[in-house]
Design a protein around this motif. Structure first.
Motif, PDB file in Angstrom:
ATOM      1  N   ARG A  29      -2.964 -35.436  -1.825  1.00 53.87           N
ATOM      2  CA  ARG A  29      -1.829 -35.756  -0.953  1.00 53.87           C
ATOM      3  C   ARG A  29      -0.631 -34.931  -1.397  1.00 53.87           C
ATOM      4  NH1 ARG A  29      -0.474 -41.848   0.727  1.00 53.87           N
ATOM      5  NH2 ARG A  29      -2.216 -41.306   2.104  1.00 53.87           N
ATOM      6  N   VAL A  30       0.004 -34.256  -0.463  1.00 51.18           N
ATOM      7  CA  VAL A  30       1.166 -33.426  -0.781  1.00 51.18           C
ATOM      8  C   VAL A  30       2.359 -33.956  -0.004  1.00 51.18           C
ATOM      9  CG1 VAL A  30      -0.318 -31.431  -1.181  1.00 51.18           C
ATOM     10  CG2 VAL A  30       0.760 -31.733   1.055  1.00 51.18           C
ATOM     11  N   PRO A  31       3.558 -33.831  -0.572  1.00 56.01           N
ATOM     12  CA  PRO A  31       4.746 -34.328   0.133  1.00 56.01           C
ATOM     13  C   PRO A  31       5.167 -33.386   1.253  1.00 56.01           C
ATOM     14  CG  PRO A  31       5.381 -33.325  -1.938  1.00 56.01           C
ATOM     15  CD  PRO A  31       3.882 -33.321  -1.914  1.00 56.01           C
ATOM     16  N   GLU A  32       5.966 -33.893   2.162  1.00 53.33           N
ATOM     17  CA  GLU A  32       6.567 -33.075   3.207  1.00 53.33           C
ATOM     18  C   GLU A  32       7.599 -32.148   2.567  1.00 53.33           C
ATOM     19  OE1 GLU A  32       8.168 -31.626   6.927  1.00 53.33           O
ATOM     20  OE2 GLU A  32       6.239 -32.116   6.050  1.00 53.33           O
ATOM     21  N   GLY A  33       7.768 -30.964   3.111  1.00 51.88           N
ATOM     22  CA  GLY A  33       8.784 -30.045   2.616  1.00 51.88           C
ATOM     23  C   GLY A  33       8.204 -28.953   1.737  1.00 51.88           C
ATOM     24  N   MET A  34       9.100 -28.186   1.104  1.00 51.41           N
ATOM     25  CA  MET A  34       8.691 -27.016   0.344  1.00 51.41           C
ATOM     26  C   MET A  34       7.781 -27.372  -0.833  1.00 51.41           C
ATOM     27  SD  MET A  34       8.670 -23.830   0.288  1.00 51.41           S
ATOM     28  CE  MET A  34       9.848 -23.582   1.618  1.00 51.41           C
ATOM     29  N   GLN A  35       8.040 -28.498  -1.492  1.00 49.68           N
ATOM     30  CA  GLN A  35       7.186 -28.897  -2.606  1.00 49.68           C
ATOM     31  C   GLN A  35       5.749 -29.089  -2.146  1.00 49.68           C
ATOM     32  OE1 GLN A  35       8.444 -32.498  -4.558  1.00 49.68           O
ATOM     33  NE2 GLN A  35       6.720 -32.519  -5.975  1.00 49.68           N
ATOM     34  N   GLY A  36       5.587 -29.670  -0.970  1.00 52.25           N
ATOM     35  CA  GLY A  36       4.250 -29.861  -0.435  1.00 52.25           C
ATOM     36  C   GLY A  36       3.579 -28.551  -0.057  1.00 52.25           C
ATOM     37  N   VAL A  37       4.356 -27.614   0.491  1.00 51.41           N
ATOM     38  CA  VAL A  37       3.809 -26.302   0.841  1.00 51.41           C
ATOM     39  C   VAL A  37       3.300 -25.600  -0.412  1.00 51.41           C
ATOM     40  CG1 VAL A  37       4.369 -24.028   1.781  1.00 51.41           C
ATOM     41  CG2 VAL A  37       5.265 -26.073   2.887  1.00 51.41           C
ATOM     42  N   VAL A  38       4.090 -25.648  -1.479  1.00 49.22           N
ATOM     43  CA  VAL A  38       3.682 -25.021  -2.741  1.00 49.22           C
ATOM     44  C   VAL A  38       2.393 -25.636  -3.255  1.00 49.22           C
ATOM     45  CG1 VAL A  38       4.305 -24.711  -5.170  1.00 49.22           C
ATOM     46  CG2 VAL A  38       6.014 -24.320  -3.396  1.00 49.22           C
ATOM     47  N   ARG A  62       3.474 -26.960  14.439  1.00 50.21           N
ATOM     48  CA  ARG A  62       4.799 -26.520  14.058  1.00 50.21           C
ATOM     49  C   ARG A  62       4.983 -26.757  12.560  1.00 50.21           C
ATOM     50  NH1 ARG A  62       5.109 -31.470  16.416  1.00 50.21           N
ATOM     51  NH2 ARG A  62       6.254 -33.104  15.301  1.00 50.21           N
ATOM     52  N   GLY A  63       6.016 -26.144  11.996  1.00 50.51           N
ATOM     53  CA  GLY A  63       6.335 -26.364  10.591  1.00 50.51           C
ATOM     54  C   GLY A  63       5.740 -25.308   9.683  1.00 50.51           C
ATOM     55  N   LEU A  64       6.224 -25.285   8.434  1.00 51.47           N
ATOM     56  CA  LEU A  64       5.793 -24.275   7.478  1.00 51.47           C
ATOM     57  C   LEU A  64       4.321 -24.395   7.121  1.00 51.47           C
ATOM     58  CD1 LEU A  64       8.773 -24.016   4.972  1.00 51.47           C
ATOM     59  CD2 LEU A  64       7.989 -22.286   6.579  1.00 51.47           C
ATOM     60  N   LEU A  65       3.759 -25.601   7.221  1.00 53.28           N
ATOM     61  CA  LEU A  65       2.358 -25.758   6.876  1.00 53.28           C
ATOM     62  C   LEU A  65       1.455 -24.949   7.786  1.00 53.28           C
ATOM     63  CD1 LEU A  65       1.999 -29.533   5.966  1.00 53.28           C
ATOM     64  CD2 LEU A  65       1.749 -27.591   4.451  1.00 53.28           C
ATOM     65  N   VAL A  66       1.922 -24.608   9.000  1.00 46.67           N
ATOM     66  CA  VAL A  66       1.093 -23.831   9.922  1.00 46.67           C
ATOM     67  C   VAL A  66       1.614 -22.408  10.077  1.00 46.67           C
ATOM     68  CG1 VAL A  66       0.362 -25.868  11.167  1.00 46.67           C
ATOM     69  CG2 VAL A  66       2.367 -24.647  11.960  1.00 46.67           C
TER      70      VAL A  66
END
Length: 242
Positions: A29-38, A62-66
């Motif tokens: 499980r990863v958090p939303e936001g840049m920490q999760g992307v990393v 949408r979003g950085l994850l995609v």
């Protein structure tokens, strides 16, 4: 090929990685936001060599994850429900379970779903930034994996001290002043605390220093002196210990 399912929610994302045979490689499980992307990039970097090998299934487009340089398929939630019903004895929704469903879906049925487009100038700019960020994260993770392998050979005390946090500011600071087991054993608690403070730690300074010192002085199988000298940095290249 690596297939990644991401079950998106407002505050966190459940992630599952499978290979071409459907064998689960990793989940978390990863958090939303840049920490999760990393964290997502780190998980993928442990199993893929190039971004082109990665296919992602996610319920939003949408979003950085995609926008991180992977091949991404946007999956309609109703399709996820139908696929879950086909593949599981229970139709109950589970976020970690849905991440696996999404990974399997893009592994076997992605031809029935649309890839996320990125053909606008703005989208291409975001993809370039996200791809660059992804490349840096992958490269850092590869360095961390090489460091972990080296420490396992000659400095297991450091692995006990920092575990999976070898890329943290704490680990970098302490290994900078004690890059060998002998220096680690001799490191005082005050010098550890000073190194942590220089690295930016403010909370639980003394407790963390005590924990690290205990690990660096723990009983471990010791490598030969020759091997320690081989791994040790040249004299004068380590950070000052004062």
């Amino acid at each position: 090929m690596i297939f990644v399912g991401i079950d998106w929610s407002e505050h966190h994302h459940d992630v599952c990685l499978v290979d071409e045979r459907g064998t689960q490689l990793a989940k978390g499980r990863v958090p939303e936001g840049m920490q999760g992307v990393v964290r997502l990039h780190e998980m993928i970097a442990d199993h893929a060599q190039e971004p082109e090998e990665v296919i992602v299934g996610i319920e939003i487009d949408r979003g950085l994850l995609v926008a991180a340089g992977y091949r991404v398929f946007a999956i309609n939630p109703m399709s996820v429900d139908r696929y879950r019903d086909r593949r599981a004895t229970s139709g109950a929704k589970s976020d970690p379970g849905d991440a696996k469903v999404l990974a399997d879906l893009v592994r076997t049925d992605r031809h029935n779903h649309r890839p996320v487009a990125g053909d606008s100038e703005l989208a291409e700019s975001i993809k370039l930034i996200a791809r660059t960020h992804q490349s840096f994260v992958w490269e850092r993770q590869r360095h961390v994996n090489r460091l972990r392998s080296a420490l396992r050979e000659f400095y297991p005390h450091a692995l006990q001290a920092f575990g999976t946090e070898l890329a943290s500011a704490d680990a970098i600071a302490v290994l900078g002043v004690a890059p060998t087991p002998e220096l680690g054993r001799r490191l005082s608690r005050s010098k550890i605390a000073a190194a942590l403070a220089r690295a930016g730690r403010q909370r639980n300074l003394e407790a963390k220093a005590e924990q690290i010192q205990r690990a660096l002085r723990s009983e471990q199988l010791r490598a030969s002196e020759g091997l320690e000298r081989t791994y040790a940095p040249p004299r004068g290249s380590s950070a000052p210990t004062g």
